[in-house]
Design a protein around this motif. Sequence first.
Motif, PDB file in Angstrom:
ATOM      1  N   GLN A 140      -2.992  -2.719  -7.277  1.00  0.00           N
ATOM      2  CA  GLN A 140      -4.132  -3.311  -7.971  1.00  0.00           C
ATOM      3  C   GLN A 140      -4.160  -2.912  -9.444  1.00  0.00           C
ATOM      4  O   GLN A 140      -4.394  -3.745 -10.323  1.00  0.00           O
ATOM      5  CB  GLN A 140      -5.436  -2.885  -7.283  1.00  0.00           C
ATOM      6  CG  GLN A 140      -5.619  -3.495  -5.896  1.00  0.00           C
ATOM      7  CD  GLN A 140      -6.773  -2.854  -5.147  1.00  0.00           C
ATOM      8  OE1 GLN A 140      -6.831  -1.628  -5.024  1.00  0.00           O
ATOM      9  NE2 GLN A 140      -7.690  -3.663  -4.648  1.00  0.00           N
ATOM     10  N   GLN A 141      -3.919  -1.633  -9.715  1.00  0.00           N
ATOM     11  CA  GLN A 141      -3.977  -1.145 -11.092  1.00  0.00           C
ATOM     12  C   GLN A 141      -2.887  -1.774 -11.946  1.00  0.00           C
ATOM     13  O   GLN A 141      -3.111  -2.139 -13.106  1.00  0.00           O
ATOM     14  CB  GLN A 141      -3.855   0.385 -11.094  1.00  0.00           C
ATOM     15  CG  GLN A 141      -4.023   1.026 -12.456  1.00  0.00           C
ATOM     16  CD  GLN A 141      -2.698   1.207 -13.184  1.00  0.00           C
ATOM     17  OE1 GLN A 141      -1.658   1.422 -12.543  1.00  0.00           O
ATOM     18  NE2 GLN A 141      -2.723   1.120 -14.500  1.00  0.00           N
TER      19      GLN A 141
ATOM     20  N   SER B 114       0.820  -1.219   0.000  1.00  0.00           N
ATOM     21  CA  SER B 114       0.000   0.000   0.000  1.00  0.00           C
ATOM     22  C   SER B 114       0.848   1.261   0.000  1.00  0.00           C
ATOM     23  O   SER B 114       1.981   1.283   0.490  1.00  0.00           O
ATOM     24  CB  SER B 114      -0.927   0.012   1.219  1.00  0.00           C
ATOM     25  OG  SER B 114      -0.180   0.104   2.428  1.00  0.00           O
TER      26      SER B 114
ATOM     27  N   ASP C   5       1.767   8.678 -10.817  1.00  0.00           N
ATOM     28  CA  ASP C   5       1.043   7.428 -11.061  1.00  0.00           C
ATOM     29  C   ASP C   5       1.942   6.203 -11.025  1.00  0.00           C
ATOM     30  O   ASP C   5       1.453   5.082 -10.870  1.00  0.00           O
ATOM     31  CB  ASP C   5       0.333   7.478 -12.423  1.00  0.00           C
ATOM     32  CG  ASP C   5      -0.790   8.491 -12.453  1.00  0.00           C
ATOM     33  OD1 ASP C   5      -1.157   8.989 -11.380  1.00  0.00           O
ATOM     34  OD2 ASP C   5      -1.287   8.801 -13.554  1.00  0.00           O
TER      35      ASP C   5
ATOM     36  N   GLN D 272      -8.173  -4.541  -9.825  1.00  0.00           N
ATOM     37  CA  GLN D 272      -8.898  -3.445  -9.183  1.00  0.00           C
ATOM     38  C   GLN D 272     -10.101  -3.900  -8.381  1.00  0.00           C
ATOM     39  O   GLN D 272     -10.512  -3.227  -7.430  1.00  0.00           O
ATOM     40  CB  GLN D 272      -9.350  -2.429 -10.249  1.00  0.00           C
ATOM     41  CG  GLN D 272      -8.219  -1.629 -10.885  1.00  0.00           C
ATOM     42  CD  GLN D 272      -7.671  -2.278 -12.135  1.00  0.00           C
ATOM     43  OE1 GLN D 272      -7.713  -3.507 -12.271  1.00  0.00           O
ATOM     44  NE2 GLN D 272      -7.160  -1.480 -13.063  1.00  0.00           N
TER      45      GLN D 272
ATOM     46  N   ALA E  35      -4.288   0.807  -4.305  1.00  0.00           N
ATOM     47  CA  ALA E  35      -4.756   1.121  -5.657  1.00  0.00           C
ATOM     48  C   ALA E  35      -3.647   0.988  -6.695  1.00  0.00           C
ATOM     49  O   ALA E  35      -3.875   0.495  -7.805  1.00  0.00           O
ATOM     50  CB  ALA E  35      -5.346   2.532  -5.684  1.00  0.00           C
TER      51      ALA E  35
ATOM     52  N   SER F 186      -3.501   2.812   0.790  1.00  0.00           N
ATOM     53  CA  SER F 186      -4.295   2.290  -0.324  1.00  0.00           C
ATOM     54  C   SER F 186      -3.455   1.344  -1.170  1.00  0.00           C
ATOM     55  O   SER F 186      -2.265   1.584  -1.414  1.00  0.00           O
ATOM     56  CB  SER F 186      -4.805   3.445  -1.193  1.00  0.00           C
ATOM     57  OG  SER F 186      -5.331   2.952  -2.420  1.00  0.00           O
TER      58      SER F 186
END
Length: 685
Positions: free
Chosen positions: A454-455, A445, A616, A460, A451, A449
């Motif tokens: 996951q991405q 994380s 990102d 996701q 995210a 998060s």
Amino acid sequence: MALRSKKSSAPPETNEDGSHVALDDATRAAAAIPAQVFAKAASLWPSYELRPQQVTMCNAVMETLQGNKSIIIEAPTGVGKTLAYLIPAVIESIRSGRKAIISTHTKNLQDQLFQKDIPLVRELLDVPFSCILLKGRRNYLCTTRLHHALSSATSLFTSAEQTELESIRLWAENATDGDIESLGFTPSSLVWNMISSEPGLCNPHSCQSGCFYQRLWEHARTANVVVMNHSLFFTMLARQEKDDRLIFGNDFVVFDEAHTIENVASACLGVRCSRNHLLGLVQRVHNPKTRKGLAGRRTSALKDLCLSSAQRIRTFYEDLLRAASSASPVTAGKELRIRTAHLVPDTLNPALERLCAELDNAAASGTTPFEQELKAIAANLETTGASVAQFLTQSTSSSAYWIETGRGPDPDVTLCISPFDVSGLLGPRLFAGSTSVVLTSATLSVNESAAFFQQRLGAQDLPFLKLDSPFQHSRQMRLCLAAEMPDPDSAAYAPALNRGILHAITRTQGRALVLFTNAKVMREAALALGDELRTQGIQLLVQGTNQTRHGLLMEFKKDIHSVLFGLDSFWSGVDVPGEALEHVIVTKLPFAVPNHPLIEAKLEAITMNGGNAFTDFTLPEAVLKFRQGVGRLIRSTSDRGLVTVLDPRIVRKSYGRIFVQSLPQCPVEIQTPEGEVRDLEEPFF
């Protein structure tokens, strides 16, 4: 995930020995009350400490597997995640007849799982289950190929190679698994290539019953648990349409060290075409220097084609390097991205096609061992030729293409193709079906998060469980920031860094792991600080010297006043509890080098899709690696230690807040250029 998966969802009614009920009762008891299993651990092992996070994770994995679902779990160091996923995985395998695939990052971690953790699970559950450790097939001796090689040894090998072959024959008589790691020496690549397991040559139809790989494979078909590494998993995943199907079907996977999956999958789902690999295949047929090979005394036409093909291989790679160098110099040991299709004409494949045709002619019916070897070489040449053509045409727009060069007087040259976004490849195959997948690691994380993780994997929709650390970092750890260091890009940074490292090391009288992101900077720091550290009685250990990584760690653990300078591989997978490691020194925030072709392609793809490459990708990836490095410090409830960060950007840049907040809360202090330390009275952020 199974070759021949057992489809029944009901618990087995009998054990392998025909006994009844006990297995099922024990399984149900363990499945219903995981806490009781860990209570048993406390009674069996005096040093065991029951932790609520471990029970929580065990319950979550149990529910996930029984519900045929998937989950992501961040389990900080000290949770005991290995037992927390192994226990429910074994129970579910026994209950349902499904196979549990346990995949971890390295062979060393594989061995630890198989030799240490699996025996603990056996003791805890007290129910029979079968477990197999599986590596890539080239790790294993094929006794059928060994027999054939021995029968033609004089025509295939030099006298020195024949001596190696005889040593391997003697070892094989008493070997239990045929794994090269237990051989005791490293055989020449030519010898091992002629006797190790290889597709098309080592299979259930042609091999004798004693073949190590086929015997292992047969056990893997029926095992409850198969322990493998990520490289093997994703290599098999890439081949599952045409190779033996161990992966997928009705079974489930647990990925440990899941933070490494993207990089491993990208490599394994890509292609590498090495010049030396091609030359090695040709030389297995005929080596002009030794006058040995499968061609033996046969047709001169085949030998002549081998000579001309070897020359064509060398010329093609030379032409490719020359063309690539016209735009940017090719440096030994570096990577050079190729953006232009058809950089040179494909003069290689016509030569390989002629050789393959002659090999097929020489192989005739393909029934004898000699003919089968030639056919396998021809198939390998064809596959590699197709990959070279793919590299030249750049037919896949979602991949990066680059050339890697080796070092030495005759450095190897490798053509590389790798997908820069694996989410579209992994998401539908791993997470969209009915297979259960558990992904776990200590660091998944960023800003609480998952995210980013996951991405990058196309996961996701998976739920994320973040467990608390069982350690009290506010008491066990302090964070020291060198706020007044020069900027890392300035000329003043290197000498200031060396002073900062020395101040930090002196503070704990060694006992420090110093993490670098650049080999040249590490070597210069070692050279600058070596004499001073020796005068203080501190032994300096440096990665890249004559010692192996394992040897360095053993010496570091033994000498509690030593200091270890390490690069990428030491940012994770280092477990040194106790007083030998009381200080982790981070010399620079671990941002990925943006000029590596694969990283460069990833950043470009994000930008082209409207994203921000830094926020990102670059930043969250660096934060995860930073957390891995800092995580080397506190490994037990009795550990105490210090983390020093010598990169001033953690204080001066706005993104520094994310690095600091990614760590457990603990006291923060400042180190001055003179080595003085003061508590941080006001937050920088």
